[in-house]
Motif scaffolding. Structure first.
Motif: not given
Length: 250
Positions: A19, A21-23, A221-224
């Motif tokens: 992902v 760093s800024d999501g 938003k995208v997150t791990e």
């Protein structure tokens, strides 16, 4: 008979996604990209139909950046006859409905009797494009194909369902989406890879087909995924049962 096979350039299935760093999304910089595995199966099935004498021409198409030419060349090396790239700017995500509209426009120009595509792409797992294309064209569709046979003006498809396999008949022209167990794609030979470099590859734009590819959805938003906590060892079964009871499991 002409077969149209849409293919998509995606992150290679052996690569672990990272992902940004800024999501804002998945980081695709300097990572291996390849053809969507389900689309590879679709190309292989089209080639097998041609080898059986059912098909006379295989046209592959892709919607993506200029680098998607590499994916199309792979399909040409496998055995497709020519390719069409609908080029969009790098980093632009084309949503399934826009892809279906573009494929419908290509189908109107090419007039294939069969469209074979993967049931889903492994990057977004939408599983929508084939069904949307069926709705736009008004053609019959058979999804999740496990086995395909074509005779005359009809295709017989065994499709995977929760209860096992279902056999359906569709009149041509038709749309088929492929499942994993339909076949095992071949590896292109070196001579075919060299031949693929000279096969026709036309480049067009969405504007050529009058299709607006502006996104209708917004990624917030995208997150791990959350990391799994480490397990513990217990000395005996009684302790395990007590811990399960404390957790409300037993």
């Amino acid at each position: 008979m002409k077969i149209l096979v849409p293919v998509k350039r995606v992150l290679d299935y052996n690569v672990k996604p990272r992902v940004k760093s800024d999501g804002t999304g998945v980081d695709l910089a300097n990572v291996k990209m390849s053809m969507n595995p389900f689309d590879e199966i679709a190309v292989e099935e089209a080639i097998r139909l041609k080898e059986k004498g059912v098909a006379t021409e295989i046209v592959v198409a892709s919607i993506g950046p200029a680098k998607a030419q590499e994916t199309l060349r792979t399909a040409l090396a496998m055995g497709a006859d020519r390719a069409i790239l609908v080029q969009v700017d790098d980093g632009v995500e084309v949503e399934p409905l826009a892809v279906a509209k573009l494929l419908k426009a290509i189908a109107d120009e090419e007039a294939p009797q069969l469209v074979i595509l993967g049931k889903q792409a492994i990057d977004d797992d939408s599983n929508q494009t084939g069904q949307m294309l069926g709705a736009l064209t008004g053609w019959g569709q058979a999804t999740f194909a496990n086995e395909v046979s074509v005779d005359g003006g009809k295709a017989t498809v065994k499709r995977e369902i929760d209860g096992g396999l279902q056999t359906v008949n569709v009149s041509l022209p038709a749309i088929i989406t492929t499942d994993l167990r339909l076949n095992e794609p071949r590896y292109p030979s070196l001579p075919n890879i060299m031949k693929a470099k000279s096969k026709p590859l036309a480049t067009k734009s969405p504007a050529d087909f009058g299709v607006d590819v502006a996104p209708r959805l917004k990624t917030l938003k995208v997150t791990e995924p959350a990391q799994r906590s480490a397990g513990i060892k217990v000395p005996d079964v009684d302790t395990l049962v007590e811990k399960l009871k404390a957790m409300g499991v037993a």
